[in-house]
Design a protein around this motif. Sequence first.
Motif, PDB file in Angstrom:
ATOM      1  N   TYR A   1       0.820  -1.171   0.059  1.00  7.79           N
ATOM      2  CA  TYR A   1       0.154   0.099   0.222  1.00  7.79           C
ATOM      3  C   TYR A   1       0.867   1.092   0.042  1.00  7.79           C
ATOM      4  O   TYR A   1       0.204   2.576  -0.167  1.00  7.79           O
ATOM      5  CB  TYR A   1      -0.770   0.056   1.079  1.00  7.79           C
ATOM      6  N   THR A  41       3.766   1.831  -4.291  1.00  5.92           N
ATOM      7  CA  THR A  41       3.115   1.555  -5.589  1.00  5.92           C
ATOM      8  C   THR A  41       3.846   2.636  -6.424  1.00  5.92           C
ATOM      9  O   THR A  41       4.256   2.308  -7.542  1.00  5.92           O
ATOM     10  CB  THR A  41       1.508   1.936  -5.675  1.00  5.92           C
ATOM     11  N   HIS A  42       4.352   3.588  -6.004  1.00  6.37           N
ATOM     12  CA  HIS A  42       5.041   4.619  -6.807  1.00  6.37           C
ATOM     13  C   HIS A  42       6.543   4.134  -7.187  1.00  6.37           C
ATOM     14  O   HIS A  42       7.041   4.670  -8.284  1.00  6.37           O
ATOM     15  CB  HIS A  42       5.087   6.042  -6.093  1.00  6.37           C
ATOM     16  N   TYR A  62       1.310  -1.842  -9.159  1.00  8.91           N
ATOM     17  CA  TYR A  62       0.461  -1.742  -8.622  1.00  8.91           C
ATOM     18  C   TYR A  62       0.134  -3.691  -8.679  1.00  8.91           C
ATOM     19  O   TYR A  62      -0.716  -3.921  -7.947  1.00  8.91           O
ATOM     20  CB  TYR A  62      -0.795  -1.410  -9.288  1.00  8.91           C
ATOM     21  N   GLU A  63       1.129  -4.197  -9.278  1.00 11.42           N
ATOM     22  CA  GLU A  63       0.746  -5.696  -9.346  1.00 11.42           C
ATOM     23  C   GLU A  63       0.558  -6.182  -8.051  1.00 11.42           C
ATOM     24  O   GLU A  63      -0.294  -7.363  -8.040  1.00 11.42           O
ATOM     25  CB  GLU A  63       1.671  -6.185 -10.231  1.00 11.42           C
ATOM     26  N   TYR A  74       0.062  -5.278  -5.139  1.00  7.08           N
ATOM     27  CA  TYR A  74      -1.335  -4.633  -4.295  1.00  7.08           C
ATOM     28  C   TYR A  74      -2.259  -5.367  -5.050  1.00  7.08           C
ATOM     29  O   TYR A  74      -3.296  -5.630  -4.023  1.00  7.08           O
ATOM     30  CB  TYR A  74      -1.039  -2.912  -4.812  1.00  7.08           C
ATOM     31  N   CYS A  75      -2.578  -5.470  -6.190  1.00  4.27           N
ATOM     32  CA  CYS A  75      -3.788  -5.957  -6.746  1.00  4.27           C
ATOM     33  C   CYS A  75      -3.893  -7.450  -6.515  1.00  4.27           C
ATOM     34  O   CYS A  75      -4.815  -8.151  -6.187  1.00  4.27           O
ATOM     35  CB  CYS A  75      -3.854  -5.639  -8.201  1.00  4.27           C
ATOM     36  N   LEU A  78      -6.001   2.900  -1.150  1.00  2.00           N
ATOM     37  CA  LEU A  78      -5.500   3.899  -1.582  1.00  2.00           C
ATOM     38  C   LEU A  78      -6.045   5.028  -1.855  1.00  2.00           C
ATOM     39  O   LEU A  78      -7.214   4.855  -2.261  1.00  2.00           O
ATOM     40  CB  LEU A  78      -4.391   3.650  -2.879  1.00  2.00           C
ATOM     41  N   ASP A 119      -7.936   5.028  -5.070  1.00  2.00           N
ATOM     42  CA  ASP A 119      -8.721   3.573  -5.281  1.00  2.00           C
ATOM     43  C   ASP A 119      -9.326   3.039  -3.842  1.00  2.00           C
ATOM     44  O   ASP A 119      -8.451   2.373  -3.347  1.00  2.00           O
ATOM     45  CB  ASP A 119      -7.810   2.634  -5.927  1.00  2.00           C
TER      46      ASP A 119
END
Length: 374
Positions: free
Chosen positions: A212, A215-216, A220-221, A223-224, A278, A281
């Motif tokens: 979380y 991601t920067h 996002y891989e 994370y998802c 996030l 999202d």
Amino acid sequence: MSIASYTVRDIVVTWSTELKSKTSICKYGRRHVEVAEENKDGPTLFIDQGVARRRQFIHRVLLKNLTENVCYKYYCGSESAWSPEYWFCVPQADENWSPSLAIYGNMGLTHAFTLPFLHDDIQQGMYDVVVHNGNFASGLNVDDGQRGDLFMKQVEAIAAYVPFMVTPGNLEEPYNFSHYRNRFTMPGNADGLYYSFNLGPVHFLAFSTEVYFFTHKYGYESYCNQFDWLQHELIESDKPENRLKRPWIITYGHRPMYCSNKNDHSCTRLENEVRVGLPDDDLMGLEELFFRYGVDVQMWSHENSYERTWPLYNNTVVGGPTPDLYYEPYAPIHIITGSAGGSGERVKFLEPMPRWSAFRSKLVTVHLVRNENI
């Protein structure tokens, strides 16, 4: 050593060497060496990404289909050199018993205050599993990974005797968590970022809160993928036939959803990332997911303190069918246990104590989880 799959009958032993060997071997047996397991692929090369680009070789050997309620002696290595002899005991594989676990986070290298006590407890057979919930050695990558080497040698006093289960914390982030991914071996196929296992009447889910916050840098891989995996695991675990067999679901991850510490950490903000998702999202926060599928207890670390909440959802205490808030509550209980040995930094709490907080302490602690299955 660590649990290798859903069942406690599969154990994987992990160690590292500076020199490469052709094979990785563990020899083990009940009273004397009876079996030799070999990883014929041999060790894998791990190169630290610091200035010195230090190299070491990671060995992993799977001990499969062990006999429950049996203790084994073992040693590992190769024809070049062997480790000392250690031992471990395999607990029951079914759900009809009461496991004991030690759970903590934030154990540093030079402030590992609880390590001697853990070692003594383990030698007396007090724990079936030890969970280190993120932040190892105050940075496994420090000094080109030499700090990590010293820490792994130090923690061998507990990790060589009971399954040592881990999650990543914020201090493991350098080089995309490469030291964490290489030094530890957890179940599943996610480099130890998220996994699950069964122990007695409990289904444990471990996950990374760090997906979380980075991601920067790393996208996002993870994370998802982690959210999808958690959702699938919880759907399966909450099915009536699975709840009948294992009625308890306990999760653990590093950064808490709630805390009453006086600092600027994310858990002091109501709309924090782990809880609601996030900022761009809000569909992947974990509080609603864990509440929907009846998670019983959520274990956290990160804060160098101890705190236990009342059953809690959406910043509100949620009891159960009786005045006793801890009797069959309708929401999870949160426990922060992050004071196993950090930097010695002085802890301060917010005043007054929030209504949802039941107890908090600045003392150095390790949390004992014992499920009585009643």
